[in-house]
Design a protein around this motif. Structure first.
Motif, PDB file in Angstrom:
ATOM      1  N   UNK A 122      -4.790  19.016 141.222  1.00 25.37           N
ATOM      2  CA  UNK A 122      -5.959  18.777 142.066  1.00 25.37           C
ATOM      3  C   UNK A 122      -6.269  20.081 142.809  1.00 25.37           C
ATOM      4  N   UNK A 123      -5.757  20.256 144.011  1.00 21.96           N
ATOM      5  CA  UNK A 123      -5.846  21.527 144.711  1.00 21.96           C
ATOM      6  C   UNK A 123      -7.002  21.654 145.681  1.00 21.96           C
ATOM      7  N   UNK A 124      -6.944  22.732 146.453  1.00 20.43           N
ATOM      8  CA  UNK A 124      -7.898  22.920 147.549  1.00 20.43           C
ATOM      9  C   UNK A 124      -9.343  23.036 147.068  1.00 20.43           C
ATOM     10  N   UNK A 125      -9.588  23.713 145.939  1.00 20.81           N
ATOM     11  CA  UNK A 125     -10.967  23.906 145.491  1.00 20.81           C
ATOM     12  C   UNK A 125     -11.612  22.571 145.137  1.00 20.81           C
ATOM     13  N   UNK A 126     -10.865  21.722 144.430  1.00 26.49           N
ATOM     14  CA  UNK A 126     -11.369  20.390 144.104  1.00 26.49           C
ATOM     15  C   UNK A 126     -11.612  19.589 145.387  1.00 26.49           C
ATOM     16  N   UNK A 127     -10.711  19.740 146.342  1.00 26.41           N
ATOM     17  CA  UNK A 127     -10.870  19.035 147.626  1.00 26.41           C
ATOM     18  C   UNK A 127     -12.110  19.528 148.377  1.00 26.41           C
ATOM     19  N   UNK A 128     -12.374  20.829 148.328  1.00 26.70           N
ATOM     20  CA  UNK A 128     -13.560  21.366 148.991  1.00 26.70           C
ATOM     21  C   UNK A 128     -14.832  20.816 148.353  1.00 26.70           C
ATOM     22  N   UNK A 129     -14.888  20.826 147.037  1.00 25.30           N
ATOM     23  CA  UNK A 129     -16.077  20.323 146.353  1.00 25.30           C
ATOM     24  C   UNK A 129     -16.341  18.864 146.709  1.00 25.30           C
ATOM     25  N   UNK A 130     -15.276  18.062 146.704  1.00 27.59           N
ATOM     26  CA  UNK A 130     -15.441  16.658 147.071  1.00 27.59           C
ATOM     27  C   UNK A 130     -15.810  16.522 148.543  1.00 27.59           C
TER      28      UNK A 130
END
Length: 262
Positions: free
Chosen positions: A35-43
């Motif tokens: 998953x990771x921070x970039x996916x979390x930012x986009x969501x």
């Protein structure tokens, strides 16, 4: 940092470039997918604005900075339609090598930033977190990381590029934010990085932080287990000329559409 605006008629298109830090290693779903921070930012952006966000994560673990620049920049520019926002990070694996050519790395980062600037695409550059607390030769790696971060600070300021310095975030240096291999962040680390990015965009007021407290002490058996499970395999790959990137492709090579979850 400039406020990020989203035209509700044109969904934000965010492409993330990098290595294991951006791929999300250490923060996996139940099926093992990173998953990771970039996916979390986009969501998080989709949730904050109540609108769709199109997202591509081109990062691949194990890549050196030159590999990121020579493959992922072109891949991002080839996305159709083009990104409106790119996040860029790289260099963590270079710092682990016997020698690091900082001047060469700055040149590569400059090449990437200029390519996106020429295309009219906004870039947010990140300096990754300092992993050296639990690593052998930590002082050498920390010195290299500080040198590269200082160079990125000057470079992005000169070009008017948004820059988020995670390297000097003292909170995320606590062992509790890191995975068992001590090289990659765990879920709490990725969550904190995502919040630091979203805070820079004005979407989060207080980034995720764990309660204060000392981490459990590592026993001799813990250290031996760490060496067998993580350190020796890493050394073995270096000696064989192998990389954790071998045979891997990016997890989101084309646009995925994220919808608000809250």
């Amino acid at each position: 940092m400039r406020e990020l605006t989203i035209d509700e008629q044109t969904p934000l298109r965010m492409a993330s470039l990098g290595d294991s830090f951006t791929e999300g290693v250490g923060d996996e779903y139940a099926d093992g997918t990173a998953r990771g921070w970039a996916d979390r930012v986009a969501q998080g952006l989709a949730d904050a604005h109540g609108t769709e966000v199109r997202f591509a994560n081109l990062a691949i673990r194990g890549l050196l900075l030159e590999q990121i620049v020579t493959t992922q920049v072109e891949a991002a520019l080839a996305l159709d339609p083009a990104p409106t926002l790119v996040t860029f990070n790289g260099g963590g694996n270079d710092m682990l090598r016997p020698r690091m050519d900082a001047a060469r790395m700055v040149g590569l980062i400059t090449e990437a930033l200029d390519a996106f600037s020429t295309a009219g695409i906004r870039v947010v550059a990140l300096a990754g977190p300092d992993p050296t607390g639990g690593l052998p030769l930590g002082q050498t790696i920390r010195r290299r990381g500080a040198e590269l971060t200082d160079a990125m600070t000057a470079l992005t300021a000169a070009r008017g590029v948004d820059f988020i310095d995670i390297f000097h975030d003292s909170e995320i240096q606590r062992p509790q934010y890191w995975a068992e291999d001590r090289l990659h962040m765990g879920p709490d680390g990725h969550r904190r990085v995502a919040d630091l990015v979203l805070r820079a965009f004005g979407r989060v007021e207080t980034p995720h932080a764990l309660p204060a407290g000392e981490p459990p002490r590592k026993s001799v058996s813990d250290q031996l287990r760490y060496g067998r499970s993580h350190l020796l395999p890493w050394v073995g790959r270096r000696l064989r000329g192998r990389s954790s990137a071998d045979g891997r492709i990016a997890k989101h090579q084309q646009w995925a559409t994220l919808t608000p979850q809250q």
